[in-house]
Motif scaffolding. Structure first.
Motif, PDB file in Angstrom:
ATOM      1  N   GLY A 281     -38.488  71.844  71.837  1.00 51.29           N
ATOM      2  CA  GLY A 281     -39.399  71.671  72.235  1.00 51.29           C
ATOM      3  C   GLY A 281     -40.898  70.437  70.399  1.00 51.29           C
ATOM      4  N   GLN A 282     -40.918  72.088  70.324  1.00 54.47           N
ATOM      5  CA  GLN A 282     -41.974  71.568  68.906  1.00 54.47           C
ATOM      6  C   GLN A 282     -40.599  70.340  68.237  1.00 54.47           C
ATOM      7  OE1 GLN A 282     -44.943  71.778  68.645  1.00 54.47           O
ATOM      8  NE2 GLN A 282     -44.872  71.033  66.677  1.00 54.47           N
ATOM      9  N   ALA A 283     -39.424  70.617  67.641  1.00 50.71           N
ATOM     10  CA  ALA A 283     -39.102  70.026  66.755  1.00 50.71           C
ATOM     11  C   ALA A 283     -38.876  68.375  67.869  1.00 50.71           C
ATOM     12  CB  ALA A 283     -37.307  70.294  67.048  1.00 50.71           C
ATOM     13  N   ALA A 284     -39.031  68.184  68.788  1.00 43.86           N
ATOM     14  CA  ALA A 284     -38.991  67.417  69.638  1.00 43.86           C
ATOM     15  C   ALA A 284     -40.120  66.032  69.194  1.00 43.86           C
ATOM     16  CB  ALA A 284     -38.282  66.881  71.011  1.00 43.86           C
ATOM     17  N   LEU A 285     -41.308  67.346  69.224  1.00 41.00           N
ATOM     18  CA  LEU A 285     -42.648  66.381  69.108  1.00 41.00           C
ATOM     19  C   LEU A 285     -42.639  65.946  67.874  1.00 41.00           C
ATOM     20  CD1 LEU A 285     -45.406  69.199  71.051  1.00 41.00           C
ATOM     21  CD2 LEU A 285     -44.556  66.558  71.411  1.00 41.00           C
ATOM     22  N   SER A 286     -42.113  66.665  66.541  1.00 42.44           N
ATOM     23  CA  SER A 286     -42.782  65.889  65.930  1.00 42.44           C
ATOM     24  C   SER A 286     -41.492  65.008  65.402  1.00 42.44           C
ATOM     25  CB  SER A 286     -41.805  67.291  64.529  1.00 42.44           C
ATOM     26  OG  SER A 286     -41.087  67.559  64.514  1.00 42.44           O
ATOM     27  N   MET A 287     -40.830  64.222  66.017  1.00 39.94           N
ATOM     28  CA  MET A 287     -39.640  63.173  65.995  1.00 39.94           C
ATOM     29  C   MET A 287     -40.047  62.006  66.881  1.00 39.94           C
ATOM     30  SD  MET A 287     -36.117  64.716  66.095  1.00 39.94           S
ATOM     31  CE  MET A 287     -35.995  65.445  67.423  1.00 39.94           C
ATOM     32  N   ALA A 288     -40.917  63.138  67.666  1.00 41.99           N
ATOM     33  CA  ALA A 288     -42.107  61.527  68.887  1.00 41.99           C
ATOM     34  C   ALA A 288     -42.192  60.318  68.278  1.00 41.99           C
ATOM     35  CB  ALA A 288     -42.621  62.352  69.737  1.00 41.99           C
ATOM     36  N   SER A 289     -43.365  60.572  67.523  1.00 47.09           N
ATOM     37  CA  SER A 289     -43.887  58.954  66.367  1.00 47.09           C
ATOM     38  C   SER A 289     -42.835  58.344  66.421  1.00 47.09           C
ATOM     39  CB  SER A 289     -44.907  59.542  65.770  1.00 47.09           C
ATOM     40  OG  SER A 289     -44.461  60.246  64.335  1.00 47.09           O
ATOM     41  N   GLN A 290     -41.853  58.884  66.237  1.00 51.20           N
ATOM     42  CA  GLN A 290     -40.689  57.485  65.562  1.00 51.20           C
ATOM     43  C   GLN A 290     -39.817  57.206  66.358  1.00 51.20           C
ATOM     44  OE1 GLN A 290     -38.442  59.742  62.293  1.00 51.20           O
ATOM     45  NE2 GLN A 290     -40.598  60.641  61.435  1.00 51.20           N
ATOM     46  N   PHE A 291     -40.469  57.017  68.031  1.00 48.21           N
ATOM     47  CA  PHE A 291     -39.693  56.566  68.682  1.00 48.21           C
ATOM     48  C   PHE A 291     -40.531  55.392  69.080  1.00 48.21           C
ATOM     49  CE2 PHE A 291     -38.212  61.091  70.292  1.00 48.21           C
ATOM     50  CZ  PHE A 291     -37.489  61.675  69.491  1.00 48.21           C
ATOM     51  N   GLN A 292     -39.440  54.591  69.839  1.00 49.81           N
ATOM     52  CA  GLN A 292     -39.893  53.618  69.863  1.00 49.81           C
ATOM     53  C   GLN A 292     -39.184  52.334  71.005  1.00 49.81           C
ATOM     54  OE1 GLN A 292     -40.703  50.399  67.311  1.00 49.81           O
ATOM     55  NE2 GLN A 292     -41.898  48.566  68.284  1.00 49.81           N
ATOM     56  N   VAL A 293     -39.541  52.856  72.720  1.00 50.50           N
ATOM     57  CA  VAL A 293     -39.295  52.019  73.435  1.00 50.50           C
ATOM     58  C   VAL A 293     -39.133  50.415  74.113  1.00 50.50           C
ATOM     59  CG1 VAL A 293     -39.126  54.888  74.841  1.00 50.50           C
ATOM     60  CG2 VAL A 293     -41.164  52.478  74.891  1.00 50.50           C
ATOM     61  N   ASP A 294     -38.466  50.169  74.840  1.00 51.26           N
ATOM     62  CA  ASP A 294     -38.476  48.612  75.307  1.00 51.26           C
ATOM     63  C   ASP A 294     -40.144  48.886  75.828  1.00 51.26           C
ATOM     64  OD1 ASP A 294     -36.543  47.543  74.092  1.00 51.26           O
ATOM     65  OD2 ASP A 294     -35.243  48.561  76.295  1.00 51.26           O
ATOM     66  N   LEU A 295     -40.483  47.968  75.720  1.00 55.13           N
ATOM     67  CA  LEU A 295     -41.546  47.662  76.533  1.00 55.13           C
ATOM     68  C   LEU A 295     -41.570  47.416  78.255  1.00 55.13           C
ATOM     69  CD1 LEU A 295     -44.901  45.929  73.814  1.00 55.13           C
ATOM     70  CD2 LEU A 295     -44.423  48.312  75.131  1.00 55.13           C
ATOM     71  N   LEU A 296     -40.433  46.483  78.608  1.00 51.28           N
ATOM     72  CA  LEU A 296     -40.471  46.122  79.517  1.00 51.28           C
ATOM     73  C   LEU A 296     -39.548  47.115  80.863  1.00 51.28           C
ATOM     74  CD1 LEU A 296     -39.712  42.878  80.026  1.00 51.28           C
ATOM     75  CD2 LEU A 296     -41.342  43.174  80.163  1.00 51.28           C
TER      76      LEU A 296
END
Length: 100
Positions: free
Chosen positions: A64-79
């Motif tokens: 969970g902590q590892a995923a949180l540290s990576m989340a700021s690099q994620f980008q999703v489709d706006l639609l």
């Protein structure tokens, strides 16, 4: 008594071999995949912010902590799948981490 002291000194002075890469492999009894489920706010550019861990399996690996540290690099489709903008809404993001 002198013999026991010499034996104790020999035990203390015995060097411990450094761990090799094969020593650090995950034992077969441990899971081969860890999963975290994040709940994140979608920003207007599709990036994620304000993420929290909703679930993680197994919990003792810290995925969970590892995923949180990576989340700021994620980008999703706006639609979203419904064709509506996701900006300003929360979405669930599954993160799978493969363990070798």
């Amino acid at each position: 008594m002198i013999a026991s002291l010499a034996l104790a000194a020999a035990v203390v002075a015995t060097p411990v071999p450094a761990k090799t890469a094969s020593d650090m492999l995950v034992p077969a009894s441990q899971p081969r995949e860890a999963v975290a489920l994040l709940n994140c706010l979608v920003k207007s550019d599709g990036r994620l912010t304000a993420c929290t861990v909703q679930d993680e399996t197994p919990s003792e690996l810290g995925v969970g902590q590892a995923a949180l540290s990576m989340a700021s690099q994620f980008q999703v489709d706006l639609l979203g799948p419904d064709g509506k903008s996701r900006a300003g809404s929360y979405i669930q993001v599954p993160v799978r981490i493969r363990i070798r």
